[in-house]
Design a protein around this motif. Structure first.
Motif, PDB file in Angstrom:
ATOM      1  N   LEU B 298       0.840  -1.198   0.000  1.00 14.74           N
ATOM      2  CA  LEU B 298       0.000   0.000   0.000  1.00 14.74           C
ATOM      3  C   LEU B 298       0.880   1.256   0.000  1.00 14.74           C
ATOM      4  CD1 LEU B 298      -2.921   0.984   0.093  1.00 14.74           C
ATOM      5  CD2 LEU B 298      -2.917   0.644   2.556  1.00 14.74           C
ATOM      6  N   GLY B 299       1.955   1.227   0.745  1.00 13.42           N
ATOM      7  CA  GLY B 299       2.881   2.353   0.766  1.00 13.42           C
ATOM      8  C   GLY B 299       3.487   2.599  -0.616  1.00 13.42           C
ATOM      9  N   LEU B 301       2.183   1.667  -3.502  1.00 14.41           N
ATOM     10  CA  LEU B 301       1.121   2.115  -4.401  1.00 14.41           C
ATOM     11  C   LEU B 301       0.814   3.595  -4.184  1.00 14.41           C
ATOM     12  CD1 LEU B 301      -1.186  -1.012  -4.087  1.00 14.41           C
ATOM     13  CD2 LEU B 301      -0.047  -0.266  -6.183  1.00 14.41           C
ATOM     14  N   ALA B 302       0.770   4.017  -2.912  1.00 12.64           N
ATOM     15  CA  ALA B 302       0.477   5.420  -2.595  1.00 12.64           C
ATOM     16  C   ALA B 302       1.554   6.331  -3.183  1.00 12.64           C
ATOM     17  CB  ALA B 302       0.362   5.619  -1.086  1.00 12.64           C
ATOM     18  N   ALA B 303       2.804   5.906  -3.089  1.00  6.72           N
ATOM     19  CA  ALA B 303       3.903   6.703  -3.649  1.00  6.72           C
ATOM     20  C   ALA B 303       3.755   6.829  -5.168  1.00  6.72           C
ATOM     21  CB  ALA B 303       5.247   6.064  -3.283  1.00  6.72           C
ATOM     22  N   VAL B 305       0.930   6.771  -6.813  1.00  3.80           N
ATOM     23  CA  VAL B 305      -0.183   7.688  -7.078  1.00  3.80           C
ATOM     24  C   VAL B 305       0.293   9.135  -6.921  1.00  3.80           C
ATOM     25  CG1 VAL B 305      -2.417   8.510  -6.224  1.00  3.80           C
ATOM     26  CG2 VAL B 305      -2.020   6.057  -6.515  1.00  3.80           C
ATOM     27  N   VAL B 306       1.053   9.400  -5.864  1.00  4.66           N
ATOM     28  CA  VAL B 306       1.549  10.756  -5.635  1.00  4.66           C
ATOM     29  C   VAL B 306       2.470  11.194  -6.783  1.00  4.66           C
ATOM     30  CG1 VAL B 306       3.008  12.184  -4.138  1.00  4.66           C
ATOM     31  CG2 VAL B 306       1.308  10.666  -3.129  1.00  4.66           C
ATOM     32  N   GLY B 308       2.141  10.419  -9.777  1.00  2.00           N
ATOM     33  CA  GLY B 308       1.402  10.527 -11.029  1.00  2.00           C
ATOM     34  C   GLY B 308       1.592   9.327 -11.945  1.00  2.00           C
TER      35      GLY B 308
END
Lengths: 322, 322
Positions: B298-299, B301-303, B305-306, B308
């Motif tokens: 999840l970490g 994936l979040a990175a 998304v941030v 782009g």
């Protein structure tokens, strides 16, 4: 555009990025109308927007009814436009003039910006009467960010969960207060001391404004912050006349610069993306359960719990075992 | 009793059902201390309690700070005890005297009940500063219900989500108001018109109490209720002296009888059990994700998304595909 059409999605995204207000409005509606958990077309829109995000400064404004949130929002828009910065306003506040629950005076004031293409104003439904942010708020922010607005102001009513939620969505959270709002309210809202990056005592020309600022500064001093942490300033404005709004914009810019240089901006945005991904994953699962008929199963399990034949944990386990 | 021991759980449940206050307190602590999503021992406790639930009348009390919730709760306890009914009080209110944030006078008042074995008083931490109910509130209610209390009073602070949440947990929701609380607050809280089964204007000996009752009745009349629906009464009390509290107890009994005879009690309890099961299932899944290392995923994936490189929906899909 009910069905997904990649060519049209790309076209809409391109037009929104070019600053066409109708395309931006269309995308926000698309986000807002999507079912909880998303839709095929929303997935396409989000994928198309992904490369263009991360530029906007997202500013949350919150405060109790009557402190002058809408007047302050309007004054901020005017100040930012004077510096030729593009501004979007997302009003998640059932009592906001942007949402139609307004005094005539406020509504007229906002129409000042109605013909300015550098300003986009949109109200969003809140979740329930107490003003919780709707599921789609983070996605609407992604649209406005990708559409190239320099600043996105999110106005939320300062009762209930929404003020905590906005603090987790915004880069900078502005908590508005005003003199003469009653001690009971202020005390009940001790939680605001943890969410504000900036505090603004509006209606600063009224009696008692100095005391509110002093009290607030005193309470903030009690918070145990590390020396290199951000120290929230306590500003004073008279948003009605615009007094002090230039200093507010300067303080917001200063906070944004601090967020970037300290690495806090990246941390906040990563945390936000995590929460968003997790929430979408959970809702996607719920939607899958609904498709495989788990809804009826859930009804049967709930009846068994009510009858004392099962307990909620055993019921949850058998739901997951399907 | 960190590890699960079925024999000791059964013993604790048996003693709680026998009315032993320390066993009841122990079980409530156990529920409150369990991690979100539950623990092995909590699962055992809930399974052991399951056959004994469904008897208690769960009454929620909510209202803005200053309307006299705690005084009214105390007066209700006295009235119910006079009729020899066993009462439990669960205070989910950071400003409640039961939670320690009290005026001395209130605290002394509550100690009236301290030596009475027919009364169990417990404060529970709220979720965040705005008084949201904690994850464990429904399970604490299951403990008190199974322990044989006739009435369980849940006092929540009337700001934010908690008043909506209590309405979904309680059989009967009492909304307290008082004269002289300011029009701004009352207007901001229009949502209360949808959650109350009974309305009480407390401090009815003060100026303006009649007007508050008339205004409230007027607003309630505007609500479009079917003829066979419950018509929420608007009562008046002076809880400080006990005046009107007998009528409040009578109205609560009337509502409980209506809930039973109309089938609404079963409907509400089934709905509540559904929500509880679903919430536990979702949290159990989250806990499983954590175990299989999805947290790190999840970490990452979040990175993405941030940066782009991905969007939240695509990220959620790849989390679920694991």
């Amino acid at each position: 555009m009910r069905r997904a059409d990649p060519a049209r999605v790309d076209d809409l995204v391109a037009r929104a990025r070019g600053g066409e207000p109708r395309a931006v409005a269309r995308l926000v509606s698309l986000v807002e109308d999507a079912p909880v958990g998303g839709s095929e077309i929303l997935r396409q829109v989000m994928a198309a927007l992904a490369p263009y995000g991360g530029r906007a400064h997202v500013v949350g404004l919150t405060g109790a009814p009557g402190v002058g949130k809408s007047t302050t929002t309007s004054a901020l828009v005017r100040e930012l436009r004077a510096a030729d910065r593009r501004v979007a306003v997302l009003a998640v506040d059932p009592s906001s003039p942007f949402s139609g629950g307004a005094l005539l005076g406020d509504r007229i004031r906002m129409t000042d910006h109605a013909t300015d293409r550098g300003v986009f104003i949109r109200s969003m439904a809140s979740r329930g009467h107490l003003g919780g942010l709707s599921w789609s708020t983070p996605q609407a922010l992604r649209v406005l960010d990708a559409a190239g607005f320099d600043v996105v102001l999110v106005e939320t009513v300062g009762v209930g969960q929404s003020e905590v939620e906005i603090a987790s969505l915004a880069d900078s959270t502005v908590v508005l207060l005003a003199p003469g709002m009653g001690d009971g309210i202020q005390a009940a809202k001790a939680g605001i001391l943890e969410i504000g990056d900036l505090y603004v005592v509006n209606k600063a020309d009224r009696e008692g404004a100095g005391r509110v600022r002093r009290d607030l500064r005193g309470m903030l001093r009690l918070a145990d912050r590390s020396p290199d942490a951000w120290q929230p300033p306590v500003l004073a404005t008279v948003s009605q006349t615009g007094k002090g709004v230039d200093a507010l914009v300067a303080a917001l810019d200063e906070h944004h610069a601090w967020l970037s240089s300290s690495g806090e901006l990246a941390r906040r945005r990563t945390r936000r993306a995590r929460e968003e991904i997790e929430a979408i994953a959970v809702e996607t699962l719920r939607a899958r359960w609904a498709r495989v008929g788990a809804e009826e199963e859930l009804g049967r399990l709930a009846a068994a719990v009510v009858a004392g034949e099962s307990d909620p944990y055993a019921a949850a386990d058998s739901l997951l075992d399907r």
